[in-house]
Design a protein around this motif. Structure first.
Motif: not given
Lengths: 185, 430
Positions: B271-296
């Protein structure tokens, strides 16, 4: 009679039939499946026996050993039928899977088709290959077969059960091709 | 390129980092045994269970222990030494087990300053030098040392541009509305408290000891760790995240290392149209968080920045799943994909969370088509684009003809884009 799977569009290539693995692979897979079934039977058999005995003890409050469940009752033999049935089914399906499996070395890429229940076709460019290994287990060695594992930055795929000569020539060819058209990761 | 040689020692509190536990244990032990030893020199009111030690012996023992410990600390501090010479960062330490590390500055991807809470109180920090595959940490340094090292290692202009800052109000609301995580932690609390409710024995509450840290990690810790989150563009293609209330953390994402970006949207954020952005880096185990919450809109802008303007047309127009997918999953409406302009995007998700994954096509290492038994009855198949570093972007439940076509197109475009990327890199080098 056995109905073999006819590979259909997402798993076929235009105008090319995939190379089949040698038929000895079926026998190797059957032996491996037999060993797996044996192991699983031993594991699950022990677990089930333990659980049934415990439940029986708790329900009947038996404290005397000859009042325990009689595992040697003739009806108990029907339990042994279960792993045999599973193996009979596998025995048949392994042949079916062999008809589905295959690989093809294209001009720039390799195709690997495997699976039976869950089928898959992987396409992989030679330029992405980072490492090629030839592995051969004890049963495979007995039947003169080898497995070629191909690693890329994304993980590894394998062409299982081919002739050792084919495996070695494939390794040479793949490393050569990978060196020629190296791409950044 | 003649840079001055920078060298120095780590901060004197460094040895305490590992050995404070030993010292604390010794102190506790001494305190517990205090009844056993009496300091009084004479032996009137003799008690068989007390050992009498003369005062001078006790003093000597304490002095010996203290001086030994302090001496070890000083020696180990004296031997921990870093040097930045030309294009090489070296570090050596250790008395018994010697450690020597060298890293070429050409291979450095990012340098981050991490400040743990206790370290902030005494003004020290950790310098984290990230290379492909490994990470070298120098701890502890004073803040000045760390900053000098950082500017010399990166040798970049420090023109920083703040891209986005997460407001604390938004963050708290977002964490409260994250239904899945909260349900999971509620289930854990219930699982821990249920035995107490059923039995009434207080001792059963001890299960909370096992569940507590996980619950904390899912709820409260996220608030503290994510608070004050900001994303800064530090140089061309480098994005630094700073966050944390007590432990201040930094992490730098390089555009050239990112394999895919995920936009997560929990159910109640829609409803608020918020998203969490994650970015995967080659070599890192799992995607890291780029922004925990922001508008789309902010997230989409960031994706454009990271993956180029071609990704723009992608983020809102999924090709919907075929009607047959309705029989394969109740969540077929969330499925979709789009390929083109150098990006492959896939939409997936279940009831509680929707995920959009974007990856640049030239990072695709292999393409595989998979078909489960149920799918083969319905004439469906799933295409996986496997990315370097082990992740994969799936286009789930497509018809078989579409799957064959998509697999071919994915493979061809990935090879074409990779080739043109390689040519671009070559011309850039020359």
């Amino acid at each position: 009679m056995t109905s073999f799977i006819k590979p259909e569009p997402p798993f076929t290539l235009d105008g090319v039939a995939l190379t089949r693995h040698p038929e000895r692979a079926v026998r190797v897979n059957r032996i491996a499946a037999a060993l797996t079934t044996l192991g699983l039977t031993a594991l699950f058999g022990t677990l089930t026996a333990l659980i049934i005995t415990l439940v029986h003890l708790i329900l009947t409050k038996t404290r005397d050993w000859h009042e325990l469940l009689n595992w040697w009752h003739p009806a108990m033999a029907s339990l042994a039928v279960l792993p045999v049935a599973v193996y009979a089914w596998r025995w048949n399906r392994i042949k079916v899977a062999w008809h589905f499996r295959g690989y093809h070395l294209g001009a720039e890429e390799i195709y690997i088709r495997t699976g039976l229940l869950t089928r898959s076709l992987t396409v992989l460019a030679y330029a992405r290959i980072q490492e090629v290994n030839v592995v051969s287990g004890p049963i495979q060695r007995r039947y003169e077969l080898a497995t070629v594992t191909i690693s890329t930055a994304a993980g590894s795929d394998a062409v299982t059960d081919v002739d050792p000569q084919t495996a070695h020539s494939m390794r040479e060819r793949l490393t050569e091709l990978a060196r020629e058209g190296r791409l950044p990761v | 390129m003649s840079q001055p040689v920078i060298e120095g020692r780590l901060h004197p509190v460094t040895p305490l980092r590992r050995s404070w536990a030993v010292l604390a244990a010794l102190a506790v032990l001494a305190f517990q045994q205090r009844d056993l030893i009496s300091l009084r020199g004479s032996s009137f009111d003799a008690d068989a269970e007390t050992i009498y030690l003369p005062l001078w012996a006790v003093c000597t023992a304490v002095a010996l222990i203290v001086s030994g410990v302090v001496g070890l600390f000083v020696a180990s501090w004296w031997h921990s030494h870093y040097i930045l010479d030309g294009s090489e960062l070296g570090y050596r330490s250790g008395l018994l087990f010697k450690v020597r590390r060298h890293c070429e500055l050409d291979h450095v991807q990012s340098v981050d300053i991490v400040r743990p809470f206790l370290g902030r109180l005494i003004g020290v920090c950790t310098l984290r030098v990230v290379m492909s595959g490994t990470t070298m940490t120098l701890s502890y340094l004073t803040l000045n040392q760390a900053r000098t090292l950082k500017t010399h290692i990166l040798a970049e202009d420090t023109a920083e541009e703040s891209l986005y800052q997460v407001k604390t109000r938004d963050l708290i609301l977002a964490l409260l509305l994250d239904l899945k995580t909260n349900l999971v932690s509620l289930c854990m609390v219930a699982g821990a408290v249920l035995p107490y409710v059923l039995s009434g024995a207080v001792l059963t509450l001890s299960t909370l000891i096992a569940f507590g840290p996980r619950i904390w990690k899912l709820t409260g810790k996220r608030l503290f760790a994510y608070s004050g989150w900001s994303v800064t563009r530090t140089a061309e293609g480098a994005y630094r995240t700073d966050h944390g209330m007590f432990d201040t953390q930094q992490y730098t994402y390089r555009q050239s290392r990112i394999t895919f970006i995920e936009l997560h949207q929990p159910l109640l954020w829609r409803r608020l149209d918020w998203v969490e952005v994650r970015a995967a880096v080659a070599g890192a185990a799992r995607p890291g968080i780029l922004i925990p919450v922001c508008p789309r809109s902010v997230a989409e802008e960031l994706v454009l920045d990271l993956l180029g303007s071609e990704a723009a047309s992608h983020l809102n127009r999924p090709l919907p799943a075929p009607p047959a997918a309705r029989k394969a999953t109740p969540f077929y409406k969330a499925l979709g994909y789009r390929l083109g302009d150098g990006c492959f995007t896939s939409w997936s998700g279940y009831f509680l969370r929707n995920v959009t994954t974007v990856c640049p096509v030239h990072r695709i290492q292999s393409v595989s088509v998979r078909q489960g038994p149920w799918q083969s009855k319905l004439g469906l198949a799933t295409i996986h684009a496997d990315l370097s570093g082990g992740g994969s972007v799936p286009a789930t439940h497509r018809t078989t003809s579409e799957a064959a076509d998509l697999a071919g197109r994915l493979y061809r475009t990935s090879m074409f884009e990779a080739g043109s990327q390689g040519r671009n890199a070559n011309t850039a080098d020359r």
